[in-house]
Design a protein around this motif. Structure first.
Motif, PDB file in Angstrom:
ATOM      1  N   LYS A   3      41.839  36.784  59.502  1.00 59.98           N
ATOM      2  CA  LYS A   3      42.753  37.382  58.517  1.00 59.98           C
ATOM      3  C   LYS A   3      42.927  36.419  57.335  1.00 59.98           C
ATOM      4  CE  LYS A   3      45.317  39.592  62.257  1.00 59.98           C
ATOM      5  NZ  LYS A   3      44.607  38.883  63.349  1.00 59.98           N
ATOM      6  N   LEU A   4      42.817  36.957  56.142  1.00 59.25           N
ATOM      7  CA  LEU A   4      42.966  36.193  54.910  1.00 59.25           C
ATOM      8  C   LEU A   4      44.084  36.839  54.096  1.00 59.25           C
ATOM      9  CD1 LEU A   4      41.875  33.959  53.003  1.00 59.25           C
ATOM     10  CD2 LEU A   4      40.232  35.657  52.139  1.00 59.25           C
ATOM     11  N   LYS A 195      45.562  36.931  38.541  1.00 61.57           N
ATOM     12  CA  LYS A 195      45.463  36.652  39.970  1.00 61.57           C
ATOM     13  C   LYS A 195      44.327  37.460  40.599  1.00 61.57           C
ATOM     14  CE  LYS A 195      50.442  35.771  40.722  1.00 61.57           C
ATOM     15  NZ  LYS A 195      51.644  36.223  41.466  1.00 61.57           N
ATOM     16  N   GLU A 196      44.161  38.696  40.126  1.00 61.98           N
ATOM     17  CA  GLU A 196      43.156  39.574  40.733  1.00 61.98           C
ATOM     18  C   GLU A 196      41.748  39.027  40.562  1.00 61.98           C
ATOM     19  OE1 GLU A 196      43.898  41.227  36.560  1.00 61.98           O
ATOM     20  OE2 GLU A 196      45.030  40.212  38.159  1.00 61.98           O
ATOM     21  N   HIS A 197      41.483  38.371  39.416  1.00 63.03           N
ATOM     22  CA  HIS A 197      40.149  37.811  39.207  1.00 63.03           C
ATOM     23  C   HIS A 197      39.863  36.707  40.230  1.00 63.03           C
ATOM     24  CE1 HIS A 197      40.358  40.157  35.643  1.00 63.03           C
ATOM     25  NE2 HIS A 197      41.084  39.306  34.932  1.00 63.03           N
ATOM     26  N   ALA A 198      40.853  35.826  40.423  1.00 64.85           N
ATOM     27  CA  ALA A 198      40.683  34.722  41.369  1.00 64.85           C
ATOM     28  C   ALA A 198      40.617  35.224  42.804  1.00 64.85           C
ATOM     29  CB  ALA A 198      41.826  33.720  41.206  1.00 64.85           C
ATOM     30  N   VAL A 199      41.405  36.248  43.129  1.00 65.19           N
ATOM     31  CA  VAL A 199      41.380  36.812  44.481  1.00 65.19           C
ATOM     32  C   VAL A 199      40.003  37.399  44.780  1.00 65.19           C
ATOM     33  CG1 VAL A 199      42.253  38.713  45.903  1.00 65.19           C
ATOM     34  CG2 VAL A 199      43.859  37.206  44.706  1.00 65.19           C
ATOM     35  N   ILE A 203      37.553  36.102  47.728  1.00 65.13           N
ATOM     36  CA  ILE A 203      37.106  37.017  48.783  1.00 65.13           C
ATOM     37  C   ILE A 203      35.590  36.990  48.891  1.00 65.13           C
ATOM     38  CG2 ILE A 203      36.904  39.445  49.444  1.00 65.13           C
ATOM     39  CD1 ILE A 203      39.745  39.870  48.395  1.00 65.13           C
ATOM     40  N   GLU A 204      34.914  37.015  47.760  1.00 66.03           N
ATOM     41  CA  GLU A 204      33.451  36.937  47.775  1.00 66.03           C
ATOM     42  C   GLU A 204      32.985  35.634  48.410  1.00 66.03           C
ATOM     43  OE1 GLU A 204      31.990  37.447  43.847  1.00 66.03           O
ATOM     44  OE2 GLU A 204      32.671  39.540  43.664  1.00 66.03           O
ATOM     45  N   ARG A 205      33.658  34.554  48.100  1.00 65.89           N
ATOM     46  CA  ARG A 205      33.272  33.255  48.659  1.00 65.89           C
ATOM     47  C   ARG A 205      33.450  33.246  50.174  1.00 65.89           C
ATOM     48  NH1 ARG A 205      33.023  28.008  46.133  1.00 65.89           N
ATOM     49  NH2 ARG A 205      32.977  26.396  47.745  1.00 65.89           N
ATOM     50  N   PHE A 206      34.549  33.792  50.668  1.00 64.11           N
ATOM     51  CA  PHE A 206      34.791  33.820  52.110  1.00 64.11           C
ATOM     52  C   PHE A 206      33.794  34.734  52.817  1.00 64.11           C
ATOM     53  CE2 PHE A 206      38.626  31.559  51.285  1.00 64.11           C
ATOM     54  CZ  PHE A 206      39.104  31.089  52.505  1.00 64.11           C
ATOM     55  N   GLU A 212      33.477  37.920  59.073  1.00 67.60           N
ATOM     56  CA  GLU A 212      34.158  39.145  58.654  1.00 67.60           C
ATOM     57  C   GLU A 212      35.646  38.849  58.515  1.00 67.60           C
ATOM     58  OE1 GLU A 212      34.066  43.905  59.701  1.00 67.60           O
ATOM     59  OE2 GLU A 212      33.418  42.440  61.201  1.00 67.60           O
ATOM     60  N   TRP A 213      36.202  39.219  57.364  1.00 63.82           N
ATOM     61  CA  TRP A 213      37.596  38.910  57.064  1.00 63.82           C
ATOM     62  C   TRP A 213      38.366  40.198  56.765  1.00 63.82           C
ATOM     63  CZ3 TRP A 213      39.709  33.987  57.069  1.00 63.82           C
ATOM     64  CH2 TRP A 213      38.799  32.926  57.190  1.00 63.82           C
ATOM     65  N   LEU A 214      39.564  40.285  57.312  1.00 62.21           N
ATOM     66  CA  LEU A 214      40.519  41.306  56.933  1.00 62.21           C
ATOM     67  C   LEU A 214      41.414  40.702  55.859  1.00 62.21           C
ATOM     68  CD1 LEU A 214      42.079  44.006  57.381  1.00 62.21           C
ATOM     69  CD2 LEU A 214      43.442  42.775  59.084  1.00 62.21           C
ATOM     70  N   THR A 215      41.462  41.312  54.676  1.00 62.64           N
ATOM     71  CA  THR A 215      42.239  40.740  53.579  1.00 62.64           C
ATOM     72  C   THR A 215      43.535  41.511  53.365  1.00 62.64           C
ATOM     73  OG1 THR A 215      41.029  42.060  51.946  1.00 62.64           O
ATOM     74  CG2 THR A 215      40.179  39.854  52.438  1.00 62.64           C
ATOM     75  N   ILE A 216      44.609  40.774  53.095  1.00 69.19           N
ATOM     76  CA  ILE A 216      45.941  41.343  52.895  1.00 69.19           C
ATOM     77  C   ILE A 216      46.528  40.724  51.633  1.00 69.19           C
ATOM     78  CG2 ILE A 216      48.256  41.616  53.864  1.00 69.19           C
ATOM     79  CD1 ILE A 216      46.962  41.179  56.648  1.00 69.19           C
TER      80      ILE A 216
END
Length: 252
Positions: A3-4, A195-199, A203-206, A212-216
């Motif tokens: 989870k991220l 913030k959305e650009h950095a997020v 996410i792409e980096r992770f 596999e990551w669940l993002t919240i």
């Protein structure tokens, strides 16, 4: 699956004492530069933090600069997104080179505009004796956004500064900047900073690592909606700006 969590801080996880409910224990978690407690968690916020921290990688996703983040007494151990996404720090606290170079270009393009707005606002504050303060917020000698706040409870002074200086300035810039207003905070932010650009970048980096990551995404303000929407699941506290504009609307 891991989870991220991308987590806004102020007014999401804690808030100043005047915004806290009058009953119940409060837990100080953020300090002013003089060391005095300034922001507090309620019992529910503390329970929420403990629930998240027990089983997730937490990424503070905040308008705070590095100095202000260091005055938050919470054990963030992964990446950090600062100054509305202008800065991306790795777990060691070093800026991610690719992101720094990208944001260096954005800051360079906006520097002249932001300095012009700052000068106009300072001139108006002095000429009209307004109880307001303005500054540019950035990191690594790169300005990323303009912020104005009122002082001594004189909200009308910030409204006047906005009407007479900030709004006309924005109108002359076309669509190059956006405004975030929440309580006594008014920020003018270049479109390239968010913030959305950095997020999305993180996410792409992770996910490129093969896991596999669940993002919240968790935030309270309208401007947080963009980074929250980049995640698999979206959370906003009740009775916040974002809640009022979404879930708080009456059904048609």
């Amino acid at each position: 699956m891991r989870k991220l969590v991308f987590l806004d801080l102020d007014d999401t996880l804690f808030q100043s004492q005047r915004k806290c409910p009058p009953d119940g224990a409060l837990h100080p978690v953020a300090r002013l530069r003089d060391g005095s407690a300034h922001s507090f968690m309620t019992g529910k916020q503390q329970a929420f933090w403990e629930w998240l921290a027990a089983d997730a990688t937490l990424v503070p996703t905040t308008a705070r600069d590095l100095d202000a983040l260091r005055r938050v007494d919470l054990p963030f151990e992964s990446w950090s997104i600062l100054v509305y996404g202008g800065v991306l720090l790795d777990p060691s606290g070093a800026p991610e080179p690719e992101w720094l170079e990208r944001m260096r270009g954005v800051s360079k393009d906006a520097r002249g505009d932001l300095l012009d707005l700052l000068e106009r606002a300072q001139t108006s504050i002095q000429a009209n004796d307004l109880a307001a303060r303005v500054r540019l917020v950035g990191e690594f000698e790169l300005p990323f956004y303009f912020v104005a706040k009122y002082r001594d409870g004189r909200a009308a002074d910030l409204a006047r500064l906005d009407a007479e200086v900030i709004e006309p300035w924005l109108a002359a810039q076309g669509d190059a900047y956006r405004v975030h207003r929440n309580d006594n905070n008014l920020a003018v932010i270049p479109r390239g900073v968010g913030k959305e650009h950095a997020v999305r970048h993180l996410i792409e980096r992770f996910t490129d690592s093969g896991e596999e990551w669940l993002t919240i995404g968790i935030g309270d303000s309208l401007i947080d909606g963009a980074f929250i929407a980049a995640c698999d699941y979206c959370i906003t506290p009740r009775d916040t700006q974002l809640f009022a504009a979404t879930f708080g609307r009456p059904l048609l």
